[in-house]
Design an enzyme around this catalytic site. Sequence first.
Site, short mmCIF file in Angstrom:
data_model
loop_
_atom_site.label_atom_id
_atom_site.label_comp_id
_atom_site.label_asym_id
_atom_site.label_seq_id
_atom_site.Cartn_x
_atom_site.Cartn_y
_atom_site.Cartn_z
N HIS A 133 0.84 -1.19 0.00
CA HIS A 133 0.00 0.00 0.00
C HIS A 133 0.88 1.25 0.00
O HIS A 133 1.28 1.73 1.07
CB HIS A 133 -0.90 -0.01 1.23
N HIS A 150 -4.12 3.17 -3.33
CA HIS A 150 -4.28 2.56 -2.00
C HIS A 150 -3.53 1.24 -1.85
O HIS A 150 -2.65 1.11 -0.99
CB HIS A 150 -5.77 2.36 -1.67
N GLU A 202 -18.67 -4.88 23.72
CA GLU A 202 -17.78 -6.05 23.81
C GLU A 202 -16.57 -5.92 22.88
O GLU A 202 -15.46 -6.31 23.24
CB GLU A 202 -18.54 -7.33 23.47
N HIS A 228 -29.15 -16.60 23.05
CA HIS A 228 -28.13 -16.48 24.09
C HIS A 228 -27.41 -17.78 24.39
O HIS A 228 -26.52 -17.81 25.24
CB HIS A 228 -28.78 -15.97 25.39
C1 LIG Z 1 -11.75 -5.02 9.39
C2 LIG Z 1 -11.15 -4.81 8.04
N1 LIG Z 1 -11.95 -4.84 6.96
C3 LIG Z 1 -11.42 -4.71 5.73
C4 LIG Z 1 -10.09 -4.54 5.56
C5 LIG Z 1 -9.49 -4.46 4.15
N2 LIG Z 1 -9.07 -3.07 3.91
C6 LIG Z 1 -7.80 -2.71 4.06
S1 LIG Z 1 -7.60 -1.06 3.89
C7 LIG Z 1 -9.24 -0.85 3.60
C8 LIG Z 1 -9.86 0.49 3.43
C9 LIG Z 1 -8.91 1.52 3.06
O1 LIG Z 1 -9.46 2.79 3.19
P1 LIG Z 1 -9.01 3.77 4.33
O2 LIG Z 1 -9.31 3.18 5.63
O3 LIG Z 1 -9.60 5.08 4.01
O4 LIG Z 1 -7.45 3.80 4.16
P2 LIG Z 1 -6.61 4.57 3.05
O5 LIG Z 1 -6.89 3.95 1.74
O6 LIG Z 1 -7.03 5.98 3.11
O7 LIG Z 1 -5.22 4.35 3.52
C10 LIG Z 1 -9.91 -2.05 3.61
C11 LIG Z 1 -11.36 -2.19 3.35
C12 LIG Z 1 -9.29 -4.49 6.71
N3 LIG Z 1 -7.98 -4.35 6.65
N4 LIG Z 1 -9.85 -4.60 7.93
#
Ligand SMILES: Cc1ncc(C[n+]2csc(CCOP(=O)(O)OP(=O)(O)O)c2C)c(N)n1
Length: 685
Positions: free
Chosen positions: A28, A278, A428, A489
């Site tokens: 990334h 990204h 939780e 539950h």
């Molecule tokens: C719980 C979770 N769901 C999905 C992902 C997969 N994932 C990695 S980064 C991302 C989203 C990236 O967007 P953002 O949070 O805005 O980060 P940016 O691209 O701005 O660095 C996703 C969906 C993850 N790492 N964790």
Amino acid sequence: MATDLDQLSINTIRTLSMDAVQAANSGHPGTPMGLAPVAYGIWQWNLRYDPDAPLWPNRDRFVLSNGHASMLLYSMLHLVGIKDVDGNHPRQERDGLAVSLDDIKHFRQLGSRTPGHPEYRLTAGVESTTGPLGQGVATSVGMAAAGRWLAARFNRPGFDLFDYRVYVLCSDGDLMEGVGSEAASLAGHLRLPNLCWIYDNNRVSLAGPTEVTFSEDVAARFRAYGWNVAHVADANDLEALQRAFETFQRTTDRPTLIVVDSHIGYGAPTKQDTFRAHGEPLGEDEVRAAKRAYGWPEDAHFLVPDGVYEHFQAGVGARGRELRAAWDTKFQDYHAEFPELTEQLDDIIGGTLPDGWDRDLPSFPADAKGIATRDSAGAVLNALAKNVPWLLGGSADLDPSTKTFLAEAGDFAADNPGGRNVHFGVREHGMSAFVNGLAVSKLRPYGATFLIFSDYAKPAIRLSALMEIPSTFIFTHDSIGLGEDGPTHQPIEQLASLRAVPGLVTIRPADANEAVEAWRVIMQLRDRPAVLVLTRQAVPTFDRSVYASATGLARGAYVLAEADGGEPEVLLLATGSEVQLCVTAYEQLKNEGIRARVVSMPSWELFEEQDQAYRDAVLPPGIAARVSVEQAATMGWDRYVGPRGQMIGMRSFGASAPIKDLLPHFGFTPEHVVTVAKAVIARAQ
Ligand SMILES: Cc1ncc(C[n+]2csc(CCOP(=O)(O)OP(=O)(O)O)c2C)c(N)n1
């Protein structure tokens, strides 16, 4: 004022990150490019961190909650020159290794210290494993709370031993995730002033612009949570960033969110501000063009220009060393004045237990009517808390049910940060990550709820196992035996799922004395988390002069009741509240002249770790007639029961009814166990 060296250092962070992702052909790049000035500003001008002593107890913490931007962190750790961590990992020589330039060149490769997402205890300077979005921010709340707790407990006039701050970088995803909201709500309620989240407002997430998914007013939301909110309109504006950090440092009554508008893929001509920056390498041409935009030599790879390392040493390095040296001196004086407190701190820092930690553990007399294991375990917890002052925790609004309240230990609250009962509210997810935050801060924390809601705790449980930290999760109301609350539950598949987590120790004690032994085992775990699974309903306290000692629990499974007069004809295996069914069935079978053996199996994981001879002694391979009894999904029991045995378990979600009706309905009676035992004996012949 920003200098050329500042800019050079920032661009070094950017280009190392781009080059590493390009070399790995995976990763990334865009977020490190956008956030490099922010990370730089935090580390170089604010973080109180000695690169030579990554475990210095009063260091400021830096958490990269948007763990996908790991190259941002690795670049920082490398440039700042963080040394190997000589920790106290019981099974490894080191608790984290320094990031070399070579490691950056081997980003995301097998065995490297620079895995795809930052891993605690693998890489020096990584304060928490991050990657599942929301977990980092939520863990940071526990870290900040730990800082407040340590200060309240150990600071004395003239001895501010603990005043560290927690800086957290986070992304849209962290703030979209529910756990992030729980954590922010709790942090606001607790008014944690030492916590700062820096929100990367780049308006882009993985699959596209956030206008498609995320349109709330984040700043207004956080203000409503009770946070202080600052805004920096340009991530490249170092002075504005610094003003925001100083606002945070001056704020003494609540946490701070700094919203930073940034550009993902900053400087990349065609990918900046798009989701294409990204999660994939930019491509050679785009990398070259971005380097050109930075005024960087296009053909250089992994370049750290002259003066950059020295610049970090003169900034964060010099400041951190000086602060740490002063702290060390202060700690020596503290030792002389407060020897008892110092002893406690030595144990906390070293991860050891104080002498006499188990001296008040109770022993429960035989009692046919018995006591619920939530009650016996609650008594044990309180006995431990007397002698382990840094054992602390709470439940997700269920203290009267989970029995996890610590008597006379005070409530952890904004105006009483030395209290030990943390009231997590109905959160939780947030609770469990908070518990991990306390554990990485070296305290001994627990969080409690019903076993059914372990599903809401699971992401943090998984991370605690991955991080190898001694978080304890207490789950009561552990079966259909909870009765009238019914299938919503009644936990069914939760045990199987917890047992599938590598490294996690799951323990389901059968009676009060097994609850004692369970806690004895849990307290001695230093590098793995535990789950303690407890009943709502009373279970008999076995007469240990008739049956084997509960100390067998430490080996995971043990022969509780042995067949008289020769090899057993059948093995009855069970955990928790079902062990009593097997014991009653055993007595009935005995009356009929049938030789049965009862094996209590409170922890599969601990049993699996015994040597083959012990395992064969408990479960002799030659005996095929085996019955397992557990009020849960049977998945996994086939390993112990074998092809010719039979499993008595749950194949539905349960039902709402009084327990006296549920147990016969689902076949959990001694009579049914006897019938099945006879059938498997017949089949096995
Ligand atoms: C719980 C979770 N769901 C999905 C992902 C997969 N994932 C990695 S980064 C991302 C989203 C990236 O967007 P953002 O949070 O805005 O980060 P940016 O691209 O701005 O660095 C996703 C969906 C993850 N790492 N964790």
